[in-house]
Design a protein around this motif. Structure first.
Motif, PDB file in Angstrom:
ATOM      1  N   LEU A 170       0.831  -1.198   0.000  1.00 27.48           N
ATOM      2  CA  LEU A 170       0.000   0.000   0.000  1.00 27.48           C
ATOM      3  C   LEU A 170       0.866   1.250   0.000  1.00 27.48           C
ATOM      4  O   LEU A 170       0.553   2.237  -0.660  1.00 27.48           O
ATOM      5  CB  LEU A 170      -0.931   0.001   1.220  1.00 27.48           C
ATOM      6  N   ARG A 171       1.953   1.206   0.766  1.00 23.38           N
ATOM      7  CA  ARG A 171       2.915   2.305   0.792  1.00 23.38           C
ATOM      8  C   ARG A 171       4.321   1.720   0.795  1.00 23.38           C
ATOM      9  O   ARG A 171       4.616   0.854   1.615  1.00 23.38           O
ATOM     10  CB  ARG A 171       2.714   3.168   2.047  1.00 23.38           C
ATOM     11  N   GLU A 172       5.167   2.195  -0.076  1.00 27.12           N
ATOM     12  CA  GLU A 172       6.514   1.644  -0.137  1.00 27.12           C
ATOM     13  C   GLU A 172       7.360   2.149   1.033  1.00 27.12           C
ATOM     14  O   GLU A 172       7.129   3.241   1.567  1.00 27.12           O
ATOM     15  CB  GLU A 172       7.144   1.963  -1.484  1.00 27.12           C
ATOM     16  N   PRO A 173       8.352   1.362   1.434  1.00 19.77           N
ATOM     17  CA  PRO A 173       9.063   1.639   2.693  1.00 19.77           C
ATOM     18  C   PRO A 173       9.704   3.007   2.778  1.00 19.77           C
ATOM     19  O   PRO A 173       9.720   3.620   3.859  1.00 19.77           O
ATOM     20  CB  PRO A 173      10.123   0.531   2.738  1.00 19.77           C
ATOM     21  N   TRP A 174      10.239   3.517   1.678  1.00 22.41           N
ATOM     22  CA  TRP A 174      10.941   4.790   1.727  1.00 22.41           C
ATOM     23  C   TRP A 174      10.008   5.993   1.729  1.00 22.41           C
ATOM     24  O   TRP A 174      10.464   7.126   1.856  1.00 22.41           O
ATOM     25  CB  TRP A 174      11.923   4.892   0.555  1.00 22.41           C
ATOM     26  N   THR A 175       8.706   5.753   1.593  1.00 24.31           N
ATOM     27  CA  THR A 175       7.753   6.868   1.597  1.00 24.31           C
ATOM     28  C   THR A 175       7.219   7.180   2.987  1.00 24.31           C
ATOM     29  O   THR A 175       6.467   8.139   3.154  1.00 24.31           O
ATOM     30  CB  THR A 175       6.568   6.568   0.666  1.00 24.31           C
ATOM     31  N   ILE A 176       7.602   6.379   3.978  1.00 25.69           N
ATOM     32  CA  ILE A 176       7.117   6.553   5.345  1.00 25.69           C
ATOM     33  C   ILE A 176       8.321   6.759   6.254  1.00 25.69           C
ATOM     34  O   ILE A 176       9.241   5.938   6.275  1.00 25.69           O
ATOM     35  CB  ILE A 176       6.331   5.310   5.827  1.00 25.69           C
ATOM     36  N   SER A 177       8.334   7.854   7.014  1.00 23.97           N
ATOM     37  CA  SER A 177       9.439   8.099   7.937  1.00 23.97           C
ATOM     38  C   SER A 177       8.930   8.815   9.182  1.00 23.97           C
ATOM     39  O   SER A 177       7.854   9.418   9.180  1.00 23.97           O
ATOM     40  CB  SER A 177      10.531   8.938   7.261  1.00 23.97           C
ATOM     41  N   THR A 178       9.708   8.722  10.224  1.00 23.11           N
ATOM     42  CA  THR A 178       9.385   9.404  11.478  1.00 23.11           C
ATOM     43  C   THR A 178       9.611  10.907  11.303  1.00 23.11           C
ATOM     44  O   THR A 178      10.146  11.368  10.288  1.00 23.11           O
ATOM     45  CB  THR A 178      10.267   8.885  12.613  1.00 23.11           C
ATOM     46  N   GLN A 179       9.246  11.688  12.317  1.00 25.24           N
ATOM     47  CA  GLN A 179       9.462  13.135  12.263  1.00 25.24           C
ATOM     48  C   GLN A 179      10.949  13.463  12.185  1.00 25.24           C
ATOM     49  O   GLN A 179      11.335  14.531  11.697  1.00 25.24           O
ATOM     50  CB  GLN A 179       8.833  13.799  13.478  1.00 25.24           C
ATOM     51  N   GLN A 180      11.788  12.532  12.661  1.00 26.58           N
ATOM     52  CA  GLN A 180      13.231  12.744  12.605  1.00 26.58           C
ATOM     53  C   GLN A 180      13.822  12.304  11.260  1.00 26.58           C
ATOM     54  O   GLN A 180      15.029  12.427  11.029  1.00 26.58           O
ATOM     55  CB  GLN A 180      13.923  11.972  13.735  1.00 26.58           C
ATOM     56  N   GLY A 181      12.965  11.740  10.396  1.00 27.75           N
ATOM     57  CA  GLY A 181      13.421  11.354   9.078  1.00 27.75           C
ATOM     58  C   GLY A 181      13.916   9.923   8.963  1.00 27.75           C
ATOM     59  O   GLY A 181      14.405   9.520   7.908  1.00 27.75           O
ATOM     60  N   GLY A 182      13.793   9.140  10.033  1.00 29.02           N
ATOM     61  CA  GLY A 182      14.265   7.765  10.005  1.00 29.02           C
ATOM     62  C   GLY A 182      13.127   6.772   9.878  1.00 29.02           C
ATOM     63  O   GLY A 182      11.947   7.140   9.834  1.00 29.02           O
TER      64      GLY A 182
END
Length: 469
Positions: free
Chosen positions: A132-144
């Motif tokens: 549904l969403r690829e892994p690199w499109t989701i990150s924490t507020q810190q960018g990780g």
């Protein structure tokens, strides 16, 4: 004459909602579908025996569906790049399209393939067909990357309305100039036919996946309460279809929202399970070493026990003397699958009571499951062992007796897969060693459990505490 594009299939064995195929058609190409059996390209985790048995039947179903539309599914075996280059030359193809995978070795292979094909002057493109969403499109507020499911899923849920609807299968496909190899040539039947019992429980293929989904939706209201009951058929049983891409999570999400009569509780509960699958892929992508090593360092000094091969084999074959565990392991051997609640029970016994490293279980499941999926298998075992992201707390050690009594209250699951215990009174069924006279009348079922549950639990807790300190 319309230029050809190779559509390289892997774990996307379907015609509907296949982005690579749809892109080839939309770009005006004549698509030539090809499947390449390339075990060496899978790195240290090539498909296990049970998965290859499923794959054979899934490819047969897909080949028939392609033929019914006028095309041909080419089957090949060997190095993927070499074969794609050869086919592109024979067909004077202008492009090669495929859908992305996320296993570490496959990512490396696919990147090399894309670079080489582009160097040859071919258009080479990949697409998202599995998530549904690829892994690199989701990150924490810190960018990780996320390492805890709840905030990850909260973030994904916020965007689920943006997931595009699935695309339809083509009504026609162009004829092929090539023959390819036979299915028997690249994937011979198992010998002896140890897989015969699988097909009493499963039917591979895209059409079967949708039939399975529709049947599940008819009873989905029972899912929140029944999903932990191995004696019931309350789970979706879609995992092998998802593993081989015979159906996509996007199709399931769309059907659940548009076509399912499910109440809201059941709908959200099942969508959350799709979320756990997405989370496993998120972890696999961002932490590729987790397939073979502990994801967290919290148990770096844990005292894993030296493996006793006889004990490990007793666990594998369902001869532990602990009925719910033996039922699960025998179900796995007979059907190529196991109820999810029981997977957690058998994993807890292996990693905590026996204190064997989780890779011993992960490798066995990989070879015997028809729904073997590297992301899900890895994270399931690391969760059970307490070594993964969002893992079960180290002090959570399942008691298989109480688990059996709670989740198999009538003993139907145990008695189905451990028929030696048919005559054992229900009140003693989950711990038959407490009734030696009755157990003596139960054939050759083990007279004692493989481990003493109380003392091994205490030893595991002590070892966990020592490693954490």
């Amino acid at each position: 004459m319309t230029e050809t594009a190779l559509v390289w299939l892997r774990r996307d064995l379907r015609l509907a909602d296949n982005p690579a195929l749809r892109a080839a058609l939309d770009a005006g190409f004549a698509p030539q579908l090809v499947y390449i059996d390339d075990p060496e390209g899978e790195g240290g985790w090539p498909l296990g025996a049970a998965s290859r048995a499923w794959l054979r039947r899934s490819l047969a179903e897909l080949a028939e569906a392609v033929a019914s539309r006028g095309g041909r599914l080419l089957l090949e075996q060997g190095d993927s790049l070499t074969i794609l280059r050869g086919l592109a030359g024979e067909l004077e193809a202008g492009a090669v399209y495929w859908n992305r995978r996320y296993e570490p070795a496959v990512i490396e292979r696919d990147q090399a393939v894309k670079q080489a094909l582009r160097g040859d002057g071919l258009e080479a493109r990949s697409f998202n067909a599995a998530l549904l969403r690829e892994p690199w499109t989701i990150s924490t507020q810190q960018g990780g990357p996320y390492k805890v499911f709840t905030p990850y899923w909260r973030r994904v849920q916020a965007d689920l309305d943006e997931v595009s609807p699935p695309c339809a299968a083509p009504r026609e496909l162009p004829p092929s100039k090539l023959e390819g190899r036979s299915l028997d040539d690249i994937l011979p039947l198992p010998s002896p036919r140890w897989d015969r019992g699988f097909w009493e429980h499963h039917r591979p293929g895209e059409a079967a996946a949708h039939s399975r989904m529709e049947a599940f939706f008819e009873d989905i209201d029972d899912y929140p309460e029944g999903r932990d009951r191995p004696d019931l058929t309350a789970t979706s049983r879609l995992s092998p279809h998802l593993a081989f891409g015979e159906i996509s999570p996007r199709q399931i999400l769309h059907a659940l929202r548009e076509d399912s009569p499910a109440n809201e509780e059941a709908r959200q509960h099942f969508i959350r399970e799709l979320g756990w699958r997405e989370f496993s892929y998120h972890l696999l992508f961002h932490f590729p070493e987790c397939t073979d090593a502990d994801l967290t360092s919290s148990l770096k000094g844990f005292d894993w026990a030296e493996v006793d091969e006889d004990s490990l084999e007793a666990w594998r074959r369902g001869r532990t003397g602990i009925p719910i565990v033996d039922a699960g392991m025998r179900e796995l051997w007979a059907t190529g699958t196991m109820h999810n609640r029981v997977r957690m029970i058998v994993a807890s016994l292996l990693t905590k009571n026996l204190r064997y490293h989780w890779l011993h279980g992960a490798r066995w499941f990989w070879n015997t499951l028809v729904d073997a999926d590297l992301a899900n298998n890895t994270q399931g075992w690391q969760w059970s062992a307490g070594t993964g992201a969002d893992a079960a707390p180290y002090f959570r050690i399942f008691n298989p007796v109480s688990q059996g009594e709670r989740h198999d209250p009538d003993g139907a699951y145990v008695k189905r897969w451990v028929p030696e215990l048919q005559a054992m009174p229900l009140r003693h069924l989950q711990q038959p060693w407490t009734q030696p006279d009755a157990l003596a009348r139960c054939g050759d079922y083990p007279a004692e459990p493989l481990v003493d549950l109380k003392s091994t639990r205490e030893a595991a807790l002590a070892a966990y505490k020592a490693s954490r300190s």
